[in-house]
Design an enzyme around this catalytic site. Structure first.
Site, PDB file in Angstrom:
ATOM      1  CE  LYS A  41     -63.311   8.961  -1.803  1.00  0.00           C
ATOM      2  NZ  LYS A  41     -62.078   8.360  -1.469  1.00  0.00           N
ATOM      3  CE  LYS A  45     -61.047   6.057  -3.514  1.00  0.00           C
ATOM      4  NZ  LYS A  45     -59.998   5.755  -2.540  1.00  0.00           N
ATOM      5  NE  ARG A  98     -56.264  11.443  -5.943  1.00  0.00           N
ATOM      6  CZ  ARG A  98     -56.697  10.963  -7.098  1.00  0.00           C
ATOM      7  NH1 ARG A  98     -56.263  11.495  -8.222  1.00  0.00           N
ATOM      8  NH2 ARG A  98     -57.542   9.957  -7.132  1.00  0.00           N
ATOM      9  CB  SER A 112     -61.340  16.991  -0.907  1.00  0.00           C
ATOM     10  OG  SER A 112     -60.986  16.274  -2.075  1.00  0.00           O
ATOM     11  NE  ARG A 170     -55.789   7.494  -6.129  1.00  0.00           N
ATOM     12  CZ  ARG A 170     -54.539   7.741  -5.791  1.00  0.00           C
ATOM     13  NH1 ARG A 170     -53.544   7.009  -6.293  1.00  0.00           N
ATOM     14  NH2 ARG A 170     -54.263   8.733  -4.977  1.00  0.00           N
TER      15      ARG A 170
HETATM   16  C1  PBG Z   1     -57.479   7.127  -0.566  1.00  0.00           C
HETATM   17  C2  PBG Z   1     -58.615   8.070  -0.491  1.00  0.00           C
HETATM   18  C3  PBG Z   1     -58.957   9.136  -1.334  1.00  0.00           C
HETATM   19  C4  PBG Z   1     -60.032   9.790  -0.718  1.00  0.00           C
HETATM   20  C5  PBG Z   1     -60.333   9.081   0.441  1.00  0.00           C
HETATM   21  N1  PBG Z   1     -59.453   8.003   0.554  1.00  0.00           N
HETATM   22  C6  PBG Z   1     -58.336   9.682  -2.551  1.00  0.00           C
HETATM   23  C7  PBG Z   1     -58.089   8.937  -3.762  1.00  0.00           C
HETATM   24  O1  PBG Z   1     -58.608   7.863  -4.026  1.00  0.00           O
HETATM   25  O2  PBG Z   1     -57.272   9.479  -4.506  1.00  0.00           O
HETATM   26  C8  PBG Z   1     -60.694  11.034  -1.199  1.00  0.00           C
HETATM   27  C9  PBG Z   1     -61.415  11.846  -0.191  1.00  0.00           C
HETATM   28  C10 PBG Z   1     -61.723  13.234  -0.593  1.00  0.00           C
HETATM   29  O3  PBG Z   1     -61.502  13.654  -1.747  1.00  0.00           O
HETATM   30  O4  PBG Z   1     -62.225  13.967   0.271  1.00  0.00           O
HETATM   31  N2  PBG Z   1     -57.517   6.096  -1.393  1.00  0.00           N
END
Ligand code: PBG
Length: 325
Positions: free
Chosen positions: A247, A194, A204, A273, A216
């Site tokens: 991801k 990730k 968010r 997203s 993060r």
């Molecule tokens: C939570 C999480 C995130 C996403 C999925 N689980 C966001 C992040 O790490 O800030 C993002 C999914 C998306 O952008 O569609 N940790």
């Protein structure tokens, strides 16, 4: 004259196409909220809504008929606190939702996001040390809490838990807790690679989970770095992950490709997203053709090697595949 005899028309192109999307490749994410008959607009994600459980059940039924096999759930809790207690409460939003789906809908695979960013006021994916104003992580507290969340989701009936906190050894902690609590059958869908990505911004807003201070980058991967991603995927598999995820998807096709060739567990890719919203907003400005662009994006993710694709377009595309359009 040069033309390719195998590209002359759509029928022949379909016949020889090397990459074909099918509905069972796709996983539909959902945002769930408390209340009844709610369907809240998410400004930065046109076409995606936060649904209350009753509306969610209706939507899942429609999605399932189109051939989608799995859904991924994110909950918006009633309240946030520093320990993220709503994330593992017996009557928390996800726990209630999973039980309701289990009761009403057969044969749908339920995957639940296991994280703290939506459940804590600071918006970080972990438990912080008391009164921390900087990112001072309580490592044991975070691993214990993530394990507790996973067990509570398993108890409610989730098929897969999907840890997304990028906490080192979270998979091990969760596997151990699941086994100890008699959930040896509950599987782990690990967000292993990730990246600290700018593509998450619309999500968010959907979850109201932006970090209140800091970012993060110290726990999500750096976008210049492929090696660490492969290392983390390998570690998660060793610790018990059943499916691993890369991801975001589109800017990380090389990582998907490498992971597919290096490991022999199913590889999932999250078409996040930002990837969704930039297209949808571009479409509304009239600069791209939506229908073809969506297919091109999802096909390229599959072509790179993803066995499964999490995408906000899952339901729509499954419908189009069913109608052959
Ligand atoms: C939570 C999480 C995130 C996403 C999925 N689980 C966001 C992040 O790490 O800030 C993002 C999914 C998306 O952008 O569609 N940790």
């Amino acid at each position: 004259m040069s033309f390719n005899r195998l590209r002359r028309n759509q029928i022949i192109r379909n016949l020889v196409s090397e990459t074909r999307l099918v509905a069972s490749d796709l996983i539909q994410p959902y945002f769930v909220i408390e209340g009844k008959n709610k369907k809240e607009v998410i400004k930065s994600m046109p076409g995606v809504y936060r649904l209350s459980i009753d509306n969610l059940l209706k939507d899942i039924k429609e999605t399932k008929v189109l051939g989608i096999k799995a859904i991924l759930l994110f909950g918006i809790p009633r309240k946030k606190d520093k320990k993220g207690t709503e994330a593992y409460a017996e009557c928390g939003i996800i726990q209630k939702t999973v039980r309701a789906i289990r009761k009403e809908i057969k044969d749908i695979i339920i995957i639940t996001d296991v994280c703290l960013c939506g459940y804590t006021p600071h918006g970080h994916c972990r438990i912080l040390k008391k009164n921390a104003k900087v990112l001072d992580v309580d490592v044991d507290g975070t691993l214990d809490t993530l394990a507790k969340i996973a067990v509570s989701h398993a108890q409610a009936g989730a098929d897969f838990v999907a840890p997304s906190a990028m906490m080192l050894h979270q998979v091990k902690a969760i596997r151990k807790a699941l086994d100890k609590n008699d959930f040896a059958k509950t599987k782990i869908f690990a967000y292993s690679a990730k990246y600290a990505s700018n593509f998450y911004a619309p999500f968010r807003e959907a979850l109201n989970s932006a970090p209140r201070f800091g970012d993060r980058k110290s726990y999500q991967l750096d976008f210049g770095d492929p090696s660490e991603a492969l290392k983390r995927i390998g570690q998660d598999i060793d610790e018990g992950a059943d499916i691993v995820m890369v991801k975001p998807a589109l800017a990380y096709l090389d990582i998907i490709y490498k992971a597919k060739h290096k490991f022999n567990v199913p590889i999932a890719a999250y078409n996040v997203s930002g990837e969704y919203s930039l297209v949808e907003i571009g479409v509304r400005k009239g600069i791209v053709d939506r229908r073809q662009l969506i297919l091109e994006i999802l096909t390229s993710i599959k072509r790179a090697g993803a066995d499964l694709i999490i995408t906000y377009w899952a339901k729509e595309v499954a419908g189009r595949l069913a109608r052959n359009k």
